[in-house]
Design a protein around this motif. Sequence first.
Motif, PDB file in Angstrom:
ATOM      1  N   VAL A  78      89.192  -7.372  65.810  1.00 27.33           N
ATOM      2  CA  VAL A  78      90.550  -7.733  65.422  1.00 27.33           C
ATOM      3  C   VAL A  78      90.798  -9.137  65.943  1.00 27.33           C
ATOM      4  CG1 VAL A  78      93.008  -7.211  65.610  1.00 27.33           C
ATOM      5  CG2 VAL A  78      91.346  -5.346  65.672  1.00 27.33           C
ATOM      6  N   THR A  79      91.067 -10.071  65.045  1.00 20.19           N
ATOM      7  CA  THR A  79      91.366 -11.433  65.473  1.00 20.19           C
ATOM      8  C   THR A  79      92.801 -11.487  65.971  1.00 20.19           C
ATOM      9  OG1 THR A  79      89.802 -12.337  63.873  1.00 20.19           O
ATOM     10  CG2 THR A  79      91.477 -13.847  64.742  1.00 20.19           C
ATOM     11  N   LEU A  80      92.964 -12.005  67.182  1.00 20.98           N
ATOM     12  CA  LEU A  80      94.293 -12.125  67.781  1.00 20.98           C
ATOM     13  C   LEU A  80      94.823 -13.551  67.719  1.00 20.98           C
ATOM     14  CD1 LEU A  80      93.804  -9.997  71.026  1.00 20.98           C
ATOM     15  CD2 LEU A  80      94.836  -9.274  68.861  1.00 20.98           C
ATOM     16  N   TRP A  81      93.921 -14.533  67.784  1.00 23.48           N
ATOM     17  CA  TRP A  81      94.364 -15.918  67.901  1.00 23.48           C
ATOM     18  C   TRP A  81      93.350 -16.821  67.221  1.00 23.48           C
ATOM     19  CZ3 TRP A  81      94.730 -18.631  73.325  1.00 23.48           C
ATOM     20  CH2 TRP A  81      95.414 -19.836  73.205  1.00 23.48           C
ATOM     21  N   THR A  82      93.816 -17.657  66.327  1.00 16.54           N
ATOM     22  CA  THR A  82      92.968 -18.627  65.638  1.00 16.54           C
ATOM     23  C   THR A  82      93.324 -20.020  66.141  1.00 16.54           C
ATOM     24  OG1 THR A  82      92.912 -17.240  63.672  1.00 16.54           O
ATOM     25  CG2 THR A  82      92.332 -19.547  63.369  1.00 16.54           C
ATOM     26  N   GLY A  83      92.318 -20.844  66.348  1.00 15.14           N
ATOM     27  CA  GLY A  83      92.539 -22.200  66.839  1.00 15.14           C
ATOM     28  C   GLY A  83      92.530 -22.277  68.350  1.00 15.14           C
ATOM     29  N   ALA A  84      91.902 -21.315  68.983  1.00 16.46           N
ATOM     30  CA  ALA A  84      91.881 -21.242  70.442  1.00 16.46           C
ATOM     31  C   ALA A  84      90.746 -22.082  71.015  1.00 16.46           C
ATOM     32  CB  ALA A  84      91.711 -19.792  70.889  1.00 16.46           C
ATOM     33  N   LYS A  85      91.089 -22.947  71.925  1.00 13.04           N
ATOM     34  CA  LYS A  85      90.078 -23.722  72.636  1.00 13.04           C
ATOM     35  C   LYS A  85      89.690 -22.956  73.891  1.00 13.04           C
ATOM     36  CE  LYS A  85      89.031 -28.220  74.442  1.00 13.04           C
ATOM     37  NZ  LYS A  85      89.212 -29.620  74.288  1.00 13.04           N
ATOM     38  N   LEU A  86      88.386 -22.806  74.108  1.00 19.34           N
ATOM     39  CA  LEU A  86      87.905 -22.041  75.248  1.00 19.34           C
ATOM     40  C   LEU A  86      87.976 -22.888  76.515  1.00 19.34           C
ATOM     41  CD1 LEU A  86      86.778 -19.355  76.171  1.00 19.34           C
ATOM     42  CD2 LEU A  86      84.487 -20.227  75.713  1.00 19.34           C
ATOM     43  N   THR A  87      88.966 -22.616  77.326  1.00 16.82           N
ATOM     44  CA  THR A  87      89.144 -23.308  78.605  1.00 16.82           C
ATOM     45  C   THR A  87      88.786 -22.340  79.732  1.00 16.82           C
ATOM     46  OG1 THR A  87      91.435 -22.570  78.804  1.00 16.82           O
ATOM     47  CG2 THR A  87      91.049 -24.673  77.630  1.00 16.82           C
ATOM     48  N   GLU A  88      88.664 -22.865  80.930  1.00 14.89           N
ATOM     49  CA  GLU A  88      88.393 -22.007  82.085  1.00 14.89           C
ATOM     50  C   GLU A  88      89.536 -21.011  82.288  1.00 14.89           C
ATOM     51  OE1 GLU A  88      85.551 -21.640  83.768  1.00 14.89           O
ATOM     52  OE2 GLU A  88      84.770 -23.084  82.309  1.00 14.89           O
ATOM     53  N   ASP A  89      90.774 -21.468  82.066  1.00 13.63           N
ATOM     54  CA  ASP A  89      91.931 -20.594  82.204  1.00 13.63           C
ATOM     55  C   ASP A  89      91.873 -19.451  81.190  1.00 13.63           C
ATOM     56  OD1 ASP A  89      94.563 -19.859  83.288  1.00 13.63           O
ATOM     57  OD2 ASP A  89      95.308 -20.517  81.321  1.00 13.63           O
ATOM     58  N   LEU A  90      91.522 -19.757  79.939  1.00 13.15           N
ATOM     59  CA  LEU A  90      91.425 -18.719  78.919  1.00 13.15           C
ATOM     60  C   LEU A  90      90.306 -17.736  79.270  1.00 13.15           C
ATOM     61  CD1 LEU A  90      92.287 -17.411  76.280  1.00 13.15           C
ATOM     62  CD2 LEU A  90      90.842 -19.068  75.062  1.00 13.15           C
ATOM     63  N   LYS A  91      89.167 -18.228  79.734  1.00 10.88           N
ATOM     64  CA  LYS A  91      88.077 -17.341  80.148  1.00 10.88           C
ATOM     65  C   LYS A  91      88.546 -16.376  81.221  1.00 10.88           C
ATOM     66  CE  LYS A  91      84.220 -20.550  79.519  1.00 10.88           C
ATOM     67  NZ  LYS A  91      83.162 -21.294  80.233  1.00 10.88           N
ATOM     68  N   LYS A  92      89.286 -16.883  82.195  1.00 10.14           N
ATOM     69  CA  LYS A  92      89.782 -16.071  83.296  1.00 10.14           C
ATOM     70  C   LYS A  92      90.741 -14.997  82.781  1.00 10.14           C
ATOM     71  CE  LYS A  92      92.420 -16.376  87.555  1.00 10.14           C
ATOM     72  NZ  LYS A  92      93.251 -17.209  88.403  1.00 10.14           N
ATOM     73  N   ARG A  93      91.693 -15.387  81.917  1.00 11.51           N
ATOM     74  CA  ARG A  93      92.661 -14.431  81.389  1.00 11.51           C
ATOM     75  C   ARG A  93      91.978 -13.346  80.557  1.00 11.51           C
ATOM     76  NH1 ARG A  93      96.652 -17.721  78.225  1.00 11.51           N
ATOM     77  NH2 ARG A  93      95.122 -19.377  78.379  1.00 11.51           N
ATOM     78  N   MET A  94      90.976 -13.729  79.737  1.00 11.01           N
ATOM     79  CA  MET A  94      90.262 -12.734  78.934  1.00 11.01           C
ATOM     80  C   MET A  94      89.502 -11.773  79.832  1.00 11.01           C
ATOM     81  SD  MET A  94      88.924 -14.782  75.499  1.00 11.01           S
ATOM     82  CE  MET A  94      87.542 -15.470  76.358  1.00 11.01           C
ATOM     83  N   ALA A  95      88.870 -12.291  80.885  1.00 11.35           N
ATOM     84  CA  ALA A  95      88.123 -11.430  81.812  1.00 11.35           C
ATOM     85  C   ALA A  95      89.052 -10.459  82.527  1.00 11.35           C
ATOM     86  CB  ALA A  95      87.361 -12.290  82.826  1.00 11.35           C
ATOM     87  N   GLU A  96      90.242 -10.927  82.924  1.00  7.86           N
ATOM     88  CA  GLU A  96      91.197 -10.059  83.614  1.00  7.86           C
ATOM     89  C   GLU A  96      91.640  -8.905  82.734  1.00  7.86           C
ATOM     90  OE1 GLU A  96      94.262 -12.775  84.771  1.00  7.86           O
ATOM     91  OE2 GLU A  96      93.147 -13.497  86.528  1.00  7.86           O
ATOM     92  N   VAL A  97      91.851  -9.173  81.451  1.00  5.96           N
ATOM     93  CA  VAL A  97      92.303  -8.132  80.527  1.00  5.96           C
ATOM     94  C   VAL A  97      91.159  -7.177  80.203  1.00  5.96           C
ATOM     95  CG1 VAL A  97      93.187  -7.685  78.200  1.00  5.96           C
ATOM     96  CG2 VAL A  97      94.134  -9.546  79.557  1.00  5.96           C
ATOM     97  N   THR A  98      89.951  -7.676  80.114  1.00  6.90           N
ATOM     98  CA  THR A  98      88.807  -6.842  79.752  1.00  6.90           C
ATOM     99  C   THR A  98      88.461  -5.844  80.861  1.00  6.90           C
ATOM    100  OG1 THR A  98      87.898  -8.550  78.306  1.00  6.90           O
ATOM    101  CG2 THR A  98      86.372  -6.879  79.079  1.00  6.90           C
ATOM    102  N   HIS A  99      88.670  -6.232  82.109  1.00  6.70           N
ATOM    103  CA  HIS A  99      88.260  -5.348  83.215  1.00  6.70           C
ATOM    104  C   HIS A  99      89.383  -4.548  83.775  1.00  6.70           C
ATOM    105  CE1 HIS A  99      84.344  -7.032  83.110  1.00  6.70           C
ATOM    106  NE2 HIS A  99      84.839  -8.246  83.183  1.00  6.70           N
TER     107      HIS A  99
END
Length: 158
Positions: A137-158
């Motif tokens: 399921v695509t949630l966001w288009t046009g997303a730049k992968l930053t360190e902050d985004l990586k951290k937020r995705m990891a927090e939600v995944t775990h």
Amino acid sequence: MRLQLQLHKPRLYMAISSPKLEIVPFTGKKGLFSAVSPTERTKKILIDVAKQIGFDVDPDSLHITVMYSKENCTKDGVSCEPDRMFRCRLKKIQHWNGHDDAGYVSVAIESPELQAEHERLKSFGCVPTFSPYEPHVTLWTGAKLTEDLKKRMAEVTH
């Protein structure tokens, strides 16, 4: 992340190329796009996941593509069961650069039922545009992968 989700209302549409999801009735003459929609409960879960990552999502845009074939089906009789319910699990939150170089944040889905439906549509001669089939399921288009985004995705995944 092992949330159990439900998807319903499988539909067949004409395959068109557009940056926006356009619903065009299936005619059997111009490819095939098949998608399932999340139930209201599942939409709420996906909206909450998006908020935890830090953005809003349009609930009406949420869907999982089952088949996107620019080719016409080679066999007659392709159909779907409009009242069918599919079960799936959220595997992980992921970022990937698409074929159009846009960055996407999506929820990877695990569902043997969706895999089987994808294979069933292939048996009608549909040729998937993207292979292998990876339900998401695509949630966001046009997303730049930053360190902050990586951290937020990891927090939600775990």
